[in-house]
Write an enzyme that holds these catalytic residues in place. Structure first.
Site, PDB file in Angstrom:
ATOM      1  CG  ASP A  32     -33.252   1.502  -8.671  1.00  0.00           C
ATOM      2  OD1 ASP A  32     -34.128   1.179  -7.848  1.00  0.00           O
ATOM      3  OD2 ASP A  32     -32.119   0.980  -8.705  1.00  0.00           O
TER       4      ASP A  32
ATOM      5  CD  GLU B 253     -34.506  18.883 -26.058  1.00  0.00           C
ATOM      6  OE1 GLU B 253     -34.429  18.210 -27.118  1.00  0.00           O
ATOM      7  OE2 GLU B 253     -33.572  18.969 -25.230  1.00  0.00           O
TER       8      GLU B 253
END
Length: 558
Positions: free
Chosen positions: A220, A270
């Protein structure tokens, strides 16, 4: 038929990550399906609806915020980023939802709100109690007022939802004190991303949900986060106040924001390196130009960002072509793929937006919305579909003032930009409210009232009618998945009469849209593969889109 996107190791991931041409269905949890009978949708309701979404053929879902919240902006005021609000369920129910979605081959994206939190977040309570100059207040934007006694806000910025962007607090000793910044509502104080506590906290938030199996995040206000460090007056505050989509350049699109997305991308990479599952970051990016938009989707930042210009374009062939050209030139040129949208939880529904008048949307609006859907699904890149668009739901424009919940209405007193009309709970079955939305007795009242004409758009009826919006979307999604031309190949414009767009995808799929009202010759002879309305061979009626397959030996022309 919906099948799970392949996760067959690094080579596939590098050649074609799943998100590049995915179709994601936006679930506004509060209005999707209510499993408890309290009139509010919940996570268990979403889980119940997963087979419906599998049958429709989407690749993933984006869930609106379900975190603990006082609901001043229905979840976009977050009090705790690492839990589930009891009105929507709990973490165990969330785990079941993710597991069921993955069994069906459906990805799960969460809505994360990093620009601001709730005024009931523990950090803000600490800031109020700690007083001026404290470390707790440094996590937000607190400033002294101007004028005698500090009675004037620190600057002239306007909030996106109306009114000034500043509210004054009462200090612990009971005296009028500092002001704090809120670019939306006073219940949504903006976080200060220059304070190291803030990025460290959101690093923990990302990992909390990634550890629970999510496939990515919709971010957002992704162009927000950083404000000009001096908090100067806006040179044109009236322009900043006119629309929630055209933003104050001193409070949006600051260069430091790109460092946040580079760090978030590293976190996602990752996790991807651990198991080969590509995680997605898609941003809500409201910036003036496609060129600025493209800066957010560079290879080490967000994977994608919503391209809102198609949503905002008037129903006009030249306008649509200009928007598409700009996106393909500036955004796809970064190596990302364009993320197309026609609607979301903040916008008037397409049937009504494209119609001429009427509370239920005109027939013309419905025809144009069907045509726009086929255009959307034929474009190279990803597509996001807001819940209910597949049912052809019009906007509910006549909700009584007393039921409206949008903070825009509360802060402005105007209905001009309110969003409740596109958030009315979905109709599933039956002839009267709650139309199968709520479990339990028929007398359950949904959190926003459903009009009687919702019966015409109920899912049960749509599934039974092969001419419905639902079947158009399903057939389009099936073809999109099965036709190699609708992958990431180039788009090539074809000659077309005025008011008509025609383009070729790959080797031999032609899409044409007649933006006018009179029929024109079809760009390809024969019966179309799929059309948004009745489309006889050799003609393309007004307000209609169609797809054809050619043999690829010659360029089709009108």
């Amino acid at each position: 038929m919906l099948t799970a996107p392949a996760d067959d190791g690094l080579s596939h991931r590098l050649t074609h990550p799943w998100w590049r041409d995915a179709v994601i269905y936006q679930v506004y949890v509060r209005s999707f399906l209510d499993s408890t009978g309290d009139g509010i949708g919940d996570l268990a309701g979403v889980r119940t609806g997963l087979p419906y979404l599998k049958k429709l053929g989407v690749d993933g879902i984006w869930l609106s915020p379900f975190y603990p919240s006082p609901q001043h902006d229905h979840g976009y005021d977050v009090a705790d980023y690492r839990d589930v609000d009891p009105v929507y369920g709990d973490l165990d129910e969330f785990g079941l939802l993710v597991a069921d979605a993955h069994r069906l081959g459906i990805k799960v994206l969460l809505d994360i709100v990093p620009n601001h939190c709730s005024s009931e977040h523990p950090w803000f309570g600490e800031a109020l109690a700690a007083g001026p100059g404290s470390e707790a207040r440094a996590r937000f934007h607190f400033a002294e007022g101007r004028g005698p006694g500090g009675d004037v806000p620190p600057n002239n910025w306007h909030a996106m939802f109306g009114g000034p962007a500043w509210s004054r607090v009462t200090e612990p000793d009971g005296t009028p004190g500092q002001w704090y910044l809120h670019m939306f509502t006073p219940e949504q104080p903006d976080l200060n991303w220059r304070n190291p506590d803030v990025p460290a906290h959101f690093d923990e938030v990302l990992r909390f949900w990634l550890d629970r199996g999510v496939d990515g995040f919709r971010i957002d206000v992704a162009a927000g986060l950083f404000k000009h460090p001096d908090l100067p007056d806006s040179p044109d505050p009236e322009a900043d106040a006119r629309t929630r989509d055209s933003v104050n350049p001193l409070a949006w699109n600051q260069p430091e924001v790109h460092g946040v997305w580079r760090q978030w991308r590293k976190v996602c990479e990752e996790y991807t390196a651990r198991d080969g599952r590509e995680r997605l970051l898609v941003g809500e990016v409201s910036v003036p130009t496609a060129r600025e938009h493209a800066q957010y989707v560079r290879p080490d930042e967000l994977h994608q960002a919503f391209f809102f210009d198609l949503l905002g374009a008037p129903w006009d062939a030249a306008a649509f072509r200009s928007v598409i050209d700009e996106a393909l030139r500036d955004i796809a040129g970064t190596g990302s793929s364009v993320t197309w949208v026609l609607n979301n939880h903040d916008q008037v529904r397409t049937v009504t937006r494209y119609g001429e008048s009427g509370t239920e949307g005109s027939g013309l609006g419905a025809a144009r919305a069907r045509a726009a859907a086929l255009l959307l699904l034929a474009l190279p890149g990803a597509a996001y579909i807001y819940q209910g668009e597949e049912l052809g739901l019009p906007e509910v424009v006549d909700l009584p003032d007393e039921v409206l919940t949008d903070p825009i209405f509360r802060r402005t007193g105007s209905r001009a930009r309110i969003r409740d009309g596109c958030r009315v709970p979905l109709p599933w079955s039956g002839h009267a409210s709650p139309f199968g939305f709520s479990a339990g007795p028929e007398g359950v009242r949904p959190w926003l009232p459903q009009p009687g004409w919702f019966a015409e758009h109920a899912t049960e009826r749509a599934l039974a009618d092969t001419r419905s919006f639902w079947h158009l979307y399903r057939e389009g999604l099936q073809l999109r998945r099965g036709l190699p031309q609708l992958g990431e190949g180039a788009l090539r414009w074809l000659d077309a009469p005025p008011g008509v767009l025609a383009f070729e995808r790959g080797d031999g799929l032609v899409c044409a849209v007649n933006f006018g009202t009179a029929p024109v010759p079809a760009p390809v002879p024969g019966t179309p593969l799929l059309a948004s309305g009745m489309c006889p061979p050799g003609a393309l009626p007004g307000s209609t889109a169609a797809w054809w397959i050619t043999d690829g030996t010659e360029n089709p022309t009108p």
